[in-house]
Design a protein around this motif. Structure first.
Motif, short mmCIF file in Angstrom:
data_model
loop_
_atom_site.label_atom_id
_atom_site.label_comp_id
_atom_site.label_asym_id
_atom_site.label_seq_id
_atom_site.Cartn_x
_atom_site.Cartn_y
_atom_site.Cartn_z
N TRP A 168 -7.34 7.49 3.37
CA TRP A 168 -7.51 6.53 1.65
C TRP A 168 -7.83 7.81 0.62
CZ3 TRP A 168 -5.27 2.57 2.97
CH2 TRP A 168 -5.62 1.85 4.28
N ALA A 210 -8.08 -4.17 -2.23
CA ALA A 210 -7.43 -3.13 -1.37
C ALA A 210 -8.21 -2.92 -0.24
CB ALA A 210 -8.26 -1.75 -2.07
N LEU A 265 1.14 -1.13 -0.41
CA LEU A 265 0.27 -0.06 0.23
C LEU A 265 0.56 0.99 -0.37
CD1 LEU A 265 -2.91 -1.06 2.83
CD2 LEU A 265 -3.11 -0.65 0.28
N ARG A 325 1.44 4.19 -2.91
CA ARG A 325 0.58 5.19 -3.07
C ARG A 325 1.85 6.24 -3.46
NH1 ARG A 325 0.01 5.63 2.65
NH2 ARG A 325 1.79 5.95 2.88
N LEU A 358 -6.77 5.59 -2.66
CA LEU A 358 -6.08 4.50 -3.21
C LEU A 358 -6.74 4.11 -4.74
CD1 LEU A 358 -5.88 1.66 -1.52
CD2 LEU A 358 -7.97 1.58 -0.49
#
Length: 346
Positions: free
Chosen positions: A294, A281, A182, A186, A297
């Motif tokens: 988030w 996710a 994650l 990002r 995301l």
């Protein structure tokens, strides 16, 4: 000479042995088999399991009875239980919380003697629909930070019951492997305004040497820095962060890809034990003090499936360094699978 290769998604180095790489015949080992006198996942044994939470049936039928196609039940011996509060607390230098979560079993078929490689695409679609339904339901619980779905095929891969099944575990913290993916996704998006996995897919399609299958809906490839021989990644060509948002047509395309991929693995490696993991996710629950946690995301994360045959064992070097030694370069593994002369599928 061997190569050290960097995996940008997992943030780890892998040693790939390029000279005298091991071929499929080097992994044709005798599998350990488990026999059962009475399987709780078979037709007519529903009373021996916990009460089902979801099922797919060919027609309306009372719960707890036979005539089902896919059945989801809480694990009888769960790693985490859904009842209770987390009660986070410190114990000296350490942190502790109660073992709250969810642990479910997805019984993929009433037929004890088949595996997912034997399933028709329509049968695999039913399994994928069960995955989708359980993700959509369990993500409503704000205690759960992540929900992982995985399949262990074979004793060597961790399957204790030979009946075809998958498992789901919801956990109250973000697992380290997931947190790394994650964070990397990002950061990559913030730097380049592009999805890391999308860029990886574009490169694999251009180079082709690690590509196993590409039908414009899903791609199957051996990652450049594969930790294990014949390790594969399955990902949608269209950017998508959430498996649970797939429609039925997309599930059908994924089922066809899974069928073909598992069939190739079974033919080339003689039905190897494997782990299949859905990297999806996390539930997008609001976090106190982090209103934009988030925010990116849906743009930076790209769900995917990791499929890893269990052909080699980790030992002291791997445990002591975190490096894996892969004796079959991914380029060779992909070629063996891509060019396999497959028998006709019945």
């Amino acid at each position: 000479m061997s190569e050290l290769r960097w995996n940008p998604l997992r943030m780890n180095w892998v040693i790939v042995v390029k000279e005298r790489g091991r071929g499929p015949q080097d992994y044709h080992l005798e599998r350990e088999r488990v026999t059962t006198t009475s399987c709780p996942f078979c037709y007519g044994q529903e009373a021996k399991t916990t009460q089902e939470v979801f099922a797919i049936r060919p027609e309306a039928n009372p719960s707890g009875t036979s005539n089902w196609k896919v059945r989801v039940i809480p694990n009888k011996y769960p790693a985490l239980r859904i009842e209770g509060d987390l009660d986070k607390r410190g114990v000296g230098l350490y942190d502790v919380m109660n073992g709250v979560g969810a642990h479910e079993v997805i019984v993929e078929s009433p037929d004890h003697g088949r595996s997912m490689a034997d399933f028709s695409p329509a049968e695999i679609v039913d399994v994928l629909k069960a995955y989708r339904a359980r993700l959509l339901d369990l993500r409503k619980d704000p205690r759960f930070r992540y929900i992982i779905i995985f399949k262990n095929h074979g004793v060597e891969a961790g399957a204790t019951i030979p009946h075809p099944h998958s498992q789901l575990i919801a956990v109250p913290i973000t697992p380290p492997v997931v947190a790394t993916k994650l964070s990397v996704s990002r950061d990559y998006y913030h730097r380049k305004e592009r999805c890391l996995m999308c860029d990886m897919l574009d490169q694999e399609r251009e180079e082709k040497e690690r590509l196993v299958r590409d039908d414009d809906h899903f791609m199957v490839f051996a990652p450049f820095a594969s930790s294990f021989p014949f390790e594969l990644c399955i990902a949608p060509r269209r950017h998508s962060h959430d498996f649970a948002l797939l429609g039925d047509e997309e599930l059908t395309a994924l089922a066809e890809t899974l069928k073909d991929t598992l069939y190739r693995l079974r033919h080339v490696l003689r039905d190897p034990p494997y782990n299949l993991v859905l990297h999806n996710a996390p539930p997008m629950h609001l976090r106190l003090g982090k209103p934009s946690h988030w925010g990116s995301l849906p743009y930076d994360y790209h769900w995917h499936i990791e499929l890893v045959p269990r052909l080699v064992k980790t030992a002291g070097f791997e445990r002591g360094t975190g490096f894996h030694i892969n004796p079959t370069p991914p380029e060779q593994a992909a070629r063996y699978l891509r060019e396999a002369n497959l028998p006709a599928v019945l």
